[in-house]
Design a protein around this motif. Sequence first.
Motif, PDB file in Angstrom:
ATOM      1  N   SER A 262      18.739-122.706 -19.701  1.00 19.59           N
ATOM      2  CA  SER A 262      19.369-122.721 -18.424  1.00 19.59           C
ATOM      3  C   SER A 262      20.904-122.670 -18.844  1.00 19.59           C
ATOM      4  CB  SER A 262      19.018-123.582 -17.520  1.00 19.59           C
ATOM      5  OG  SER A 262      19.100-124.829 -17.948  1.00 19.59           O
ATOM      6  N   GLN A 263      21.518-122.221 -17.943  1.00 24.90           N
ATOM      7  CA  GLN A 263      23.339-122.166 -18.358  1.00 24.90           C
ATOM      8  C   GLN A 263      23.980-122.126 -16.862  1.00 24.90           C
ATOM      9  OE1 GLN A 263      25.807-118.861 -20.372  1.00 24.90           O
ATOM     10  NE2 GLN A 263      25.332-120.225 -21.960  1.00 24.90           N
ATOM     11  N   LEU A 264      24.831-123.040 -16.862  1.00 25.39           N
ATOM     12  CA  LEU A 264      25.958-122.968 -15.613  1.00 25.39           C
ATOM     13  C   LEU A 264      27.396-122.687 -16.226  1.00 25.39           C
ATOM     14  CD1 LEU A 264      24.712-126.435 -14.128  1.00 25.39           C
ATOM     15  CD2 LEU A 264      23.922-124.102 -13.236  1.00 25.39           C
ATOM     16  N   VAL A 265      27.962-121.800 -15.945  1.00 23.86           N
ATOM     17  CA  VAL A 265      29.393-121.622 -16.115  1.00 23.86           C
ATOM     18  C   VAL A 265      30.458-121.308 -15.147  1.00 23.86           C
ATOM     19  CG1 VAL A 265      30.844-119.906 -17.281  1.00 23.86           C
ATOM     20  CG2 VAL A 265      28.462-119.988 -17.964  1.00 23.86           C
ATOM     21  N   PHE A 266      31.350-122.259 -15.091  1.00 25.40           N
ATOM     22  CA  PHE A 266      32.330-122.372 -13.939  1.00 25.40           C
ATOM     23  C   PHE A 266      33.942-122.121 -14.688  1.00 25.40           C
ATOM     24  CE2 PHE A 266      28.738-125.151 -13.166  1.00 25.40           C
ATOM     25  CZ  PHE A 266      28.551-124.822 -11.882  1.00 25.40           C
ATOM     26  N   ALA A 267      34.768-121.775 -13.853  1.00 29.30           N
ATOM     27  CA  ALA A 267      36.150-121.333 -14.314  1.00 29.30           C
ATOM     28  C   ALA A 267      37.003-122.006 -13.339  1.00 29.30           C
ATOM     29  CB  ALA A 267      36.238-120.059 -14.457  1.00 29.30           C
ATOM     30  N   PHE A 268      37.931-122.382 -13.737  1.00 30.45           N
ATOM     31  CA  PHE A 268      39.128-123.282 -13.003  1.00 30.45           C
ATOM     32  C   PHE A 268      40.420-122.783 -13.214  1.00 30.45           C
ATOM     33  CE2 PHE A 268      35.270-125.782 -13.272  1.00 30.45           C
ATOM     34  CZ  PHE A 268      34.984-126.071 -11.921  1.00 30.45           C
ATOM     35  N   PRO A 269      41.181-122.428 -12.382  1.00 30.54           N
ATOM     36  CA  PRO A 269      42.529-122.078 -12.552  1.00 30.54           C
ATOM     37  C   PRO A 269      43.386-123.319 -13.146  1.00 30.54           C
ATOM     38  CG  PRO A 269      42.501-121.880 -10.312  1.00 30.54           C
ATOM     39  CD  PRO A 269      40.942-122.160 -10.868  1.00 30.54           C
TER      40      PRO A 269
ATOM     41  N   ALA B 277      37.863-128.952  -5.291  1.00 31.71           N
ATOM     42  CA  ALA B 277      38.424-127.576  -5.902  1.00 31.71           C
ATOM     43  C   ALA B 277      37.042-126.803  -6.078  1.00 31.71           C
ATOM     44  CB  ALA B 277      39.385-127.234  -6.842  1.00 31.71           C
ATOM     45  N   GLN B 278      36.778-125.669  -5.319  1.00 30.67           N
ATOM     46  CA  GLN B 278      35.608-124.744  -5.774  1.00 30.67           C
ATOM     47  C   GLN B 278      36.041-123.999  -7.222  1.00 30.67           C
ATOM     48  OE1 GLN B 278      32.674-124.529  -4.708  1.00 30.67           O
ATOM     49  NE2 GLN B 278      32.664-125.808  -2.829  1.00 30.67           N
ATOM     50  N   PRO B 279      35.264-123.769  -8.060  1.00 32.32           N
ATOM     51  CA  PRO B 279      35.547-122.927  -9.285  1.00 32.32           C
ATOM     52  C   PRO B 279      35.897-121.502  -8.761  1.00 32.32           C
ATOM     53  CG  PRO B 279      33.133-123.147  -9.197  1.00 32.32           C
ATOM     54  CD  PRO B 279      33.717-124.163  -8.025  1.00 32.32           C
ATOM     55  N   SER B 280      36.825-120.815  -9.366  1.00 30.26           N
ATOM     56  CA  SER B 280      37.247-119.530  -8.991  1.00 30.26           C
ATOM     57  C   SER B 280      35.948-118.510  -9.501  1.00 30.26           C
ATOM     58  CB  SER B 280      38.244-119.107  -9.879  1.00 30.26           C
ATOM     59  OG  SER B 280      38.452-119.291 -11.432  1.00 30.26           O
ATOM     60  N   ARG B 281      35.390-118.837 -10.261  1.00 31.03           N
ATOM     61  CA  ARG B 281      34.300-117.945 -10.560  1.00 31.03           C
ATOM     62  C   ARG B 281      33.061-118.852 -11.203  1.00 31.03           C
ATOM     63  NH1 ARG B 281      37.570-116.502 -14.471  1.00 31.03           N
ATOM     64  NH2 ARG B 281      36.680-116.560 -16.711  1.00 31.03           N
TER      65      ARG B 281
END
Length: 656
Positions: A68-75, A494-498
């Motif tokens: 399983s994998q979770l990927v989050f991006a934050f500015p 802050a929610q992840p941008s994607r």
Amino acid sequence: MRNPLGIVWLLVAVMPTQSRAAELKVLLPQGRAAYQTNERIAVSVVRSDTEPLPATDLTMTVSGEDDSQLVFAFPLAAVAAEGDLARTTDHLSLNGRLLRPGKYTIEVAAHGAVSHDAAARTEIEVYSHLRKSSYRIVHWGSPATSEQQAMMGEDGLGYNLLMNSRPPSDNMVRAGLDFMGSCLMGGMHQHDGRIECDWSDPYVTGGAVQRAMVRAYPYRTWGNMIGAHLHDEPGLTYAKHAHTGQFVPYDVPQQRAAYRRIFGEEPVWYDEVRPDQPESLARWTAVNDFRLGFMEAFWRQARFALEKMKPGYLSVTQSQYAWWALFQSHKAFTIVRGSGEEVTVAARCLAESLEPYDVHCTIMEAADVKTRQLTESEKKTWTSYGGGAGDTPLANGFDLPGPAILIGNAQNNPVLAAVAQPKKWHPEMPSLMPYEPDELVPGPGRAMIGWHMYPIGRRLETVSLLANDARGLREAVGTLMEVVAGLQPLTPLAQPSRSNIVAANKALPKPPEADLAWQCALPDRAVSIDTQGDRVVVSTLDGSSTTIDVQGNIVSRKAAIAARIETPPAVNLDALPKEAMLAGRIAKWTAAGAQATAVGYWGGTLQVFDKAGNVRARQQLPQDVAGMAWHDEKLIVGLADGRLLALRIASPVSGE
């Protein structure tokens, strides 16, 4: 307004701070790697370079062992270099409630490229916070070390709550154990066994609560810390009677003094009570009702402090209601500032900002704050974290007139160091702040706020504003002003941008369970199991000898003298692969057969190894193992409740 601590979620929030040349580093600021599904998991990412850091995305990938994998991006904002180094620390927080129990790898990438350096990844373990039973099986006063804690859980020795006298470790989480400190205040009827220390004496109760708070603070963020056991066998003290010279529990000077303070009159002396006179008896009853109230009042004091530290925290004593916010209760504060111009400016700004809220502050330098000097009367019964009175602030407290705001860090503010510096109170005790502060945490431009009651002084509430630079100090002051103004939330998420989620696509390997061939009930637990041809002969604790055939039918039963309980024979595991043995379990029995070896653990876990060392079967039995033996290809297992099981191991057991 601002994000004070820079605490962010998964739903994750991000914040700047500092690190090293084209380098990424992942920190676990809570100081552990094992977590539960009822808590936040703090992750700090340090970026650094010899050049300015550009605005970019921080990508965090959380990978499970089940694919399983979770990927989050934050500015992330750009960070200018100061001298020859640009460094920032971004604080994230994973919500353990949304993670399946298992092992995860956290990897981060930024600056447009993935760093495969080991420093840019870390491993965490997530365990369920749910226990098999709400009924508490307690190891009271447990001296278990970290290694021993791994063996004491529900599937090990069977406990689900440790009232421990040693510091907790990740192994408590792995074992499925909740914990409460044992005797955080001490033990014996009088505090520290000092006959002069009565629970009616505020010098005594203050020291007891301080000790409990100091010992509870470092672990309040643990999801499995549910409360505290405070004191063992407390009771009002005895004293030599002023009239009779007898050593009695009545007319104790501290209790008589408290009565005079409250009622403005002398209580009746016990040797002057006339039981046949209603008025005299009524006065004596009133005095004793008053005396008995001291114990209840003391537990309320302790509950009040512990509940303010962690709402819902159990003190296994008495509830306390109607506690109030710090700035509603107090309107005069001392700001204790660390050294340096930046701290001085921040302290002055804070005092000016609080004034419109009718909170009046006096600023003093931390170096000028002295240890509280005790009077001769106070010294007689004074208690503290380390014992009695002393010449240090940890024993006596700091000499402050009332509630205080501490600003700076452990290096420039010796008063703040009492709550921020690791090992200050004990060599094995971390900082009393929410996270372990160092040069990277909270980080450049970041701050950490801590609330404490008692560590700095008796019944003294303090707010600590910890930061390592001017920007962090401004952040701390601004956030405290949000507290005073009642703004919410203080640390917006802050929610992840994607984001992207990949479901698990494989099952983790799991050995099969042995099949039950037959079972029968014995008159008592087995003490020996012998095989004789096509028969199994079992001797039980009541002295019976039971013979069973290959189908599990009882052929005969003979009475005999009750057997002695023998210590299980020493377990030799040298021939078995250590890496395949169960962690957090204590082997109790082994049974070697022609093609396989069985291992029975305390708590009822069973493993079967073939001759090549492969695990052919594993399961949790319904009771602890009382004995084992092989009979042909079946494993005969006696359970602690008197059942006898015949287990058939999946064929072949030769490890092909």
